[in-house]
Design a protein around this motif. Structure first.
Motif, mmCIF file in Angstrom:
data_model
loop_
_atom_site.group_PDB
_atom_site.id
_atom_site.type_symbol
_atom_site.label_atom_id
_atom_site.label_comp_id
_atom_site.label_asym_id
_atom_site.label_seq_id
_atom_site.Cartn_x
_atom_site.Cartn_y
_atom_site.Cartn_z
ATOM 1 N N SER A 120 7.028 17.639 -14.292
ATOM 2 C CA SER A 120 7.496 18.539 -13.255
ATOM 3 C C SER A 120 6.634 18.282 -12.022
ATOM 4 O O SER A 120 5.415 18.457 -12.066
ATOM 5 N N ILE A 121 7.265 17.845 -10.949
ATOM 6 C CA ILE A 121 6.559 17.515 -9.721
ATOM 7 C C ILE A 121 6.733 18.677 -8.752
ATOM 8 O O ILE A 121 7.841 18.924 -8.275
ATOM 9 N N ASP A 122 5.641 19.405 -8.502
ATOM 10 C CA ASP A 122 5.697 20.511 -7.550
ATOM 11 C C ASP A 122 5.945 19.983 -6.148
ATOM 12 O O ASP A 122 6.742 20.532 -5.401
ATOM 13 N N SER A 123 5.242 18.920 -5.809
ATOM 14 C CA SER A 123 5.439 18.295 -4.499
ATOM 15 C C SER A 123 4.801 16.910 -4.488
ATOM 16 O O SER A 123 3.773 16.685 -5.121
ATOM 17 N N VAL A 124 5.456 16.003 -3.788
ATOM 18 C CA VAL A 124 4.891 14.688 -3.487
ATOM 19 C C VAL A 124 5.091 14.485 -1.993
ATOM 20 O O VAL A 124 6.202 14.646 -1.484
ATOM 21 N N SER A 125 4.027 14.174 -1.320
ATOM 22 C CA SER A 125 4.082 13.875 0.101
ATOM 23 C C SER A 125 3.590 12.441 0.280
ATOM 24 O O SER A 125 2.437 12.139 -0.034
ATOM 25 N N VAL A 126 4.483 11.559 0.735
ATOM 26 C CA VAL A 126 4.136 10.153 0.927
ATOM 27 C C VAL A 126 3.960 9.907 2.419
ATOM 28 O O VAL A 126 4.917 9.994 3.188
ATOM 29 N N ASP A 127 2.732 9.626 2.816
ATOM 30 C CA ASP A 127 2.451 9.312 4.219
ATOM 31 C C ASP A 127 2.853 7.882 4.541
ATOM 32 O O ASP A 127 3.282 7.591 5.650
ATOM 33 N N ARG A 128 2.696 6.988 3.527
ATOM 34 C CA ARG A 128 3.018 5.578 3.742
ATOM 35 C C ARG A 128 3.409 4.943 2.421
ATOM 36 O O ARG A 128 2.739 5.140 1.413
ATOM 37 N N LEU A 129 4.491 4.178 2.452
ATOM 38 C CA LEU A 129 4.915 3.375 1.306
ATOM 39 C C LEU A 129 5.458 2.057 1.839
ATOM 40 O O LEU A 129 6.463 2.038 2.548
ATOM 41 N N PRO A 137 0.802 -1.216 0.000
ATOM 42 C CA PRO A 137 0.000 0.000 0.000
ATOM 43 C C PRO A 137 0.842 1.276 0.000
ATOM 44 O O PRO A 137 1.908 1.328 0.613
ATOM 45 N N ILE A 138 0.332 2.277 -0.690
ATOM 46 C CA ILE A 138 0.943 3.603 -0.696
ATOM 47 C C ILE A 138 -0.154 4.632 -0.474
ATOM 48 O O ILE A 138 -1.246 4.524 -1.035
ATOM 49 N N SER A 139 0.130 5.597 0.382
ATOM 50 C CA SER A 139 -0.764 6.740 0.605
ATOM 51 C C SER A 139 0.050 7.991 0.315
ATOM 52 O O SER A 139 1.080 8.227 0.948
ATOM 53 N N LEU A 140 -0.387 8.775 -0.664
ATOM 54 C CA LEU A 140 0.374 9.959 -1.062
ATOM 55 C C LEU A 140 -0.536 11.035 -1.599
ATOM 56 O O LEU A 140 -1.691 10.788 -1.930
ATOM 57 N N SER A 141 0.009 12.245 -1.694
ATOM 58 C CA SER A 141 -0.662 13.344 -2.392
ATOM 59 C C SER A 141 0.400 14.062 -3.207
ATOM 60 O O SER A 141 1.559 14.152 -2.796
ATOM 61 N N THR A 142 0.007 14.541 -4.383
ATOM 62 C CA THR A 142 0.968 15.188 -5.267
ATOM 63 C C THR A 142 0.327 16.295 -6.079
ATOM 64 O O THR A 142 -0.880 16.313 -6.290
ATOM 65 N N SER A 143 1.157 17.202 -6.504
ATOM 66 C CA SER A 143 0.793 18.270 -7.420
ATOM 67 C C SER A 143 1.835 18.213 -8.532
ATOM 68 O O SER A 143 3.034 18.206 -8.254
ATOM 69 N N LEU A 144 1.382 18.138 -9.796
ATOM 70 C CA LEU A 144 2.348 17.962 -10.867
ATOM 71 C C LEU A 144 1.891 18.587 -12.176
ATOM 72 O O LEU A 144 0.727 18.932 -12.350
ATOM 73 N N LYS A 145 2.862 18.709 -13.093
ATOM 74 C CA LYS A 145 2.620 19.140 -14.469
ATOM 75 C C LYS A 145 3.379 18.168 -15.353
ATOM 76 O O LYS A 145 4.519 17.809 -15.059
ATOM 77 N N ALA A 146 2.758 17.719 -16.453
ATOM 78 C CA ALA A 146 3.417 16.780 -17.352
ATOM 79 C C ALA A 146 3.176 17.199 -18.800
ATOM 80 O O ALA A 146 2.110 17.693 -19.146
#
Length: 122
Positions: free
Chosen positions: A84-93, A66-75
């Motif tokens: 281009s990844i503005d931010s990735v925050s991984v709570d769990r991987l 399982p992975i729990s994450l949030s991201t903001s990106l442009k491709a």
């Protein structure tokens, strides 16, 4: 369960999706541009998140879980594709039998080259 909506023209489309299943939950809020013009690269921008999404099941490997994450990106989908990844925050991987947490990343990916930073406070 799945909920999705799309608004706009095919050259400027806003898409929202919320999908839940036995392998977890994924949500997205994105804008897609130039998806019908072969002369112009497709561009995607927006946010996405997962909650306990079993990546190992999707990729067919027991090394990932399982992975729990949030991201903001442009491709930009061209040759080579760039993200281009503005931010990735991984709570769990879950990887190789261990649950990693508190991972942050930002940067860009072009072809097979990543230029950015990854911070782990696990």
């Amino acid at each position: 369960m799945a909920e999705a909506s799309a608004k706009g023209r095919l050259d400027d489309l806003d898409v929202k999706a919320d999908i839940s299943s036995l392998i977890g939950r994924a949500t997205a809020d994105a804008n897609l541009r130039n998806i019908i013009s072969p002369e112009v690269p497709v561009s995607i921008s927006g946010t996405a998140s997962t909650t306990d999404f079993n990546l190992g099941t999707v990729l067919g490997t027991d090394k990932l879980g399982p992975i729990s994450l949030s991201t903001s990106l442009k491709a930009t989908l061209s040759s080579p594709a760039s993200i281009s990844i503005d931010s990735v925050s991984v709570d769990r991987l879950h990887f190789n039998g261990y649950d990693y947490s508190n991972l942050m990343a930002a940067g860009s990916l072009s072809g097979n080259m990543f230029n950015g930073s990854i911070i782990a406070s696990d």
